[in-house]
Motif scaffolding. Structure first.
Motif, PDB file in Angstrom:
ATOM      1  N   VAL A 102       0.698  -1.583  -0.027  1.00  6.95           N
ATOM      2  CA  VAL A 102      -0.011   0.051  -0.148  1.00  6.95           C
ATOM      3  C   VAL A 102       0.854   1.311  -0.227  1.00  6.95           C
ATOM      4  N   CYS A 103       1.557   1.591   1.011  1.00  7.60           N
ATOM      5  CA  CYS A 103       2.418   2.279   1.164  1.00  7.60           C
ATOM      6  C   CYS A 103       3.872   2.730  -0.345  1.00  7.60           C
ATOM      7  N   LEU A 104       4.052   1.227  -0.761  1.00  4.51           N
ATOM      8  CA  LEU A 104       5.170   1.605  -2.048  1.00  4.51           C
ATOM      9  C   LEU A 104       3.672   2.292  -3.571  1.00  4.51           C
ATOM     10  N   LYS A 105       2.528   1.986  -3.617  1.00  5.87           N
ATOM     11  CA  LYS A 105       1.875   2.093  -4.458  1.00  5.87           C
ATOM     12  C   LYS A 105       1.738   3.499  -4.299  1.00  5.87           C
ATOM     13  N   LEU A 106       1.899   4.156  -2.674  1.00  2.00           N
ATOM     14  CA  LEU A 106       1.075   5.315  -3.307  1.00  2.00           C
ATOM     15  C   LEU A 106       2.358   6.195  -3.066  1.00  2.00           C
ATOM     16  N   ASP A 107       3.893   6.103  -3.290  1.00  2.00           N
ATOM     17  CA  ASP A 107       4.876   6.494  -3.095  1.00  2.00           C
ATOM     18  C   ASP A 107       4.861   5.907  -4.982  1.00  2.00           C
ATOM     19  N   ARG A 108       4.005   5.537  -5.642  1.00  2.00           N
ATOM     20  CA  ARG A 108       4.786   5.037  -6.641  1.00  2.00           C
ATOM     21  C   ARG A 108       5.614   4.436  -7.735  1.00  2.00           C
ATOM     22  N   GLN A 109       6.505   3.322  -5.839  1.00  2.00           N
ATOM     23  CA  GLN A 109       7.112   2.131  -6.749  1.00  2.00           C
ATOM     24  C   GLN A 109       6.232   0.365  -6.869  1.00  2.00           C
ATOM     25  N   PHE A 110       6.150   0.864  -8.004  1.00  2.00           N
ATOM     26  CA  PHE A 110       4.829   0.003  -8.095  1.00  2.00           C
ATOM     27  C   PHE A 110       5.411  -1.679  -8.214  1.00  2.00           C
ATOM     28  N   GLU A 111       6.249  -1.488  -8.602  1.00  2.00           N
ATOM     29  CA  GLU A 111       7.436  -2.778  -9.310  1.00  2.00           C
ATOM     30  C   GLU A 111       7.504  -3.607  -8.282  1.00  2.00           C
ATOM     31  N   ARG A 112       8.246  -2.563  -6.816  1.00  2.00           N
ATOM     32  CA  ARG A 112       8.205  -3.201  -5.305  1.00  2.00           C
ATOM     33  C   ARG A 112       6.544  -3.330  -4.931  1.00  2.00           C
ATOM     34  N   ALA A 113       5.872  -2.660  -4.661  1.00  2.00           N
ATOM     35  CA  ALA A 113       4.524  -2.690  -4.563  1.00  2.00           C
ATOM     36  C   ALA A 113       3.917  -4.439  -4.292  1.00  2.00           C
ATOM     37  N   GLN A 114       4.241  -4.723  -6.139  1.00  2.42           N
ATOM     38  CA  GLN A 114       4.021  -5.890  -6.940  1.00  2.42           C
ATOM     39  C   GLN A 114       4.904  -7.284  -6.121  1.00  2.42           C
ATOM     40  N   ASP A 115       5.670  -7.117  -6.062  1.00  2.80           N
ATOM     41  CA  ASP A 115       6.823  -7.872  -5.047  1.00  2.80           C
ATOM     42  C   ASP A 115       6.378  -7.667  -4.233  1.00  2.80           C
ATOM     43  N   ARG A 119       5.162 -11.989  -3.155  1.00  2.00           N
ATOM     44  CA  ARG A 119       5.478 -12.611  -1.283  1.00  2.00           C
ATOM     45  C   ARG A 119       4.279 -13.376  -0.653  1.00  2.00           C
ATOM     46  N   CYS A 120       3.383 -12.167  -0.246  1.00  2.00           N
ATOM     47  CA  CYS A 120       2.447 -12.437   0.984  1.00  2.00           C
ATOM     48  C   CYS A 120       1.439 -13.506   0.067  1.00  2.00           C
ATOM     49  N   ALA A 121       1.511 -13.389  -0.927  1.00  2.00           N
ATOM     50  CA  ALA A 121       0.580 -14.428  -1.596  1.00  2.00           C
ATOM     51  C   ALA A 121       1.345 -16.420  -1.900  1.00  2.00           C
ATOM     52  N   VAL A 122       2.448 -16.049  -1.784  1.00  2.00           N
ATOM     53  CA  VAL A 122       3.200 -17.186  -1.615  1.00  2.00           C
ATOM     54  C   VAL A 122       2.982 -17.786   0.081  1.00  2.00           C
ATOM     55  N   LEU A 123       3.900 -16.876   0.486  1.00  2.00           N
ATOM     56  CA  LEU A 123       3.318 -17.261   2.688  1.00  2.00           C
ATOM     57  C   LEU A 123       1.933 -17.732   3.124  1.00  2.00           C
ATOM     58  N   GLU A 141      -6.108  -5.044  -2.119  1.00  2.00           N
ATOM     59  CA  GLU A 141      -4.743  -3.989  -2.669  1.00  2.00           C
ATOM     60  C   GLU A 141      -3.757  -4.517  -4.617  1.00  2.00           C
ATOM     61  N   GLN A 142      -4.205  -6.163  -5.176  1.00  2.00           N
ATOM     62  CA  GLN A 142      -4.120  -6.762  -6.027  1.00  2.00           C
ATOM     63  C   GLN A 142      -4.834  -5.190  -7.048  1.00  2.00           C
ATOM     64  N   GLY A 143      -5.914  -5.338  -6.323  1.00  2.00           N
ATOM     65  CA  GLY A 143      -6.396  -4.827  -8.007  1.00  2.00           C
ATOM     66  C   GLY A 143      -6.383  -3.127  -7.564  1.00  2.00           C
ATOM     67  N   ALA A 144      -6.475  -2.492  -6.454  1.00  2.00           N
ATOM     68  CA  ALA A 144      -6.285  -0.926  -6.763  1.00  2.00           C
ATOM     69  C   ALA A 144      -4.449  -1.046  -7.553  1.00  2.00           C
ATOM     70  N   LEU A 145      -3.472  -1.748  -7.028  1.00  2.00           N
ATOM     71  CA  LEU A 145      -2.378  -1.172  -7.356  1.00  2.00           C
ATOM     72  C   LEU A 145      -2.460  -1.644  -9.025  1.00  2.00           C
ATOM     73  N   LEU A 146      -3.447  -1.990  -9.587  1.00  2.00           N
ATOM     74  CA  LEU A 146      -3.230  -2.573 -11.115  1.00  2.00           C
ATOM     75  C   LEU A 146      -3.907  -1.283 -11.687  1.00  2.00           C
ATOM     76  N   TYR A 147      -5.124  -1.314 -10.665  1.00  2.00           N
ATOM     77  CA  TYR A 147      -6.044   0.778 -11.381  1.00  2.00           C
ATOM     78  C   TYR A 147      -4.503   1.841 -11.186  1.00  2.00           C
ATOM     79  N   GLU A 148      -3.972   1.949 -10.079  1.00  2.00           N
ATOM     80  CA  GLU A 148      -2.754   2.885 -10.565  1.00  2.00           C
ATOM     81  C   GLU A 148      -2.010   2.813 -11.373  1.00  2.00           C
ATOM     82  N   MET A 149      -1.607   1.647 -11.751  1.00  2.00           N
ATOM     83  CA  MET A 149      -0.509   1.272 -12.790  1.00  2.00           C
ATOM     84  C   MET A 149      -1.268   1.938 -14.276  1.00  2.00           C
TER      85      MET A 149
END
Length: 244
Positions: A102-115, A119-123, A141-149
């Motif tokens: 969420v924080c990385l998305k707000l900071d426009r760091q989309f690749e790190r946010a997706q990573d 990682r959460c999905a794997v765990l 948040e996956q949907g929200a990130l895709l929207y921002e991207m």
């Protein structure tokens, strides 16, 4: 235990018991004690109190975001994640990864946010809990990130999936957030009437006494939708209520 350590422990435990994203009283208390919380987090990091650091950051990161300290929230969340030394600790605190996204998305760091979401999905898969509260939050948040991207079609699919999953799970808060994201998407697609309908549905699911941030955000988006539709009086009413 020295006084400094007892004080740090107290504030970490106090932070861990807060509900900053929901309760106004907790938000006010957290704002008043933020400097003490920062000192306590630093102590927990220095002492290697990983569990306490993780629990505290699960609660404190929204306050840092609300105060515009996104970079600080990212740093502390990453520290708390790195502090989880065992796989079991990492699985137990998967929510930190979603918060980081969420924080990385707000900071426009989309690749790190997706990573972080991956990682959460794997765990979650390892823990066999893909649809628990954290898993449902990750889905939203996956949907929200895709929207921002700008991946609008993929975002629509993900957000509809999030809404349906949260309806089945009986999670009205996340249903409302999914609806709000879908409304923003509808505005992007020049469908303000659909956006308004989605936002009205979201408002019916949110309690202004315990979800002031969510209600305020929904009202602001409702004002946007009404403005696009030419209902300036209704737009002003919704936005003024949002500010209040």
């Amino acid at each position: 235990m020295p006084c400094a350590h007892r004080a740090a422990w107290y504030f970490c435990e106090l932070a861990a018991g807060l509900s900053v994203g929901d309760a106004l009283s907790d938000l006010q208390l957290a704002a008043e004690e933020l400097e003490n919380f920062r000192a306590a987090l630093a102590w927990a990091r220095e002492q290697g109190e990983c569990e306490l650091l993780a629990l505290a950051m699960c609660r404190i990161w929204p306050l840092m975001n609300l105060q515009g300290a996104i970079a600080e929230a990212i740093d502390w969340l990453q520290t708390a994640i790195d502090c989880c030394r065992t796989r079991e600790q990492a699985r137990r605190h998967r929510g930190l990864l979603v918060a980081l996204a969420v924080c990385l998305k707000l900071d426009r760091q989309f690749e790190r946010a997706q990573d972080a979401l991956d990682r959460c999905a794997v765990l979650s898969a390892e823990a066999k809990t893909p649809n628990d509260a954290t898993g449902l939050w990750r889905m939203l948040e996956q949907g929200a990130l895709l929207y921002e991207m700008g991946c609008l079609e993929e975002a629509a699919v993900a957000l509809e999936r999030s809404r349906e999953a949260n309806v089945r799970a009986g999670q009205p808060r996340w249903v409302a957030e999914s609806l709000r994201c879908l409304a923003k998407l509808a505005l992007e697609q020049d469908a303000p009437e659909r956006a308004e309908a989605l936002l009205k549905e979201a408002l019916e699911l949110e309690d202004p006494q315990t979800q002031a941030w969510g209600v305020g955000n929904t009202l602001w988006q409702l004002g946007r939708a009404r403005r696009v539709r030419g209902n300036l009086g209704g737009a002003r009413e919704a936005m003024e209520e949002s500010v209040r």
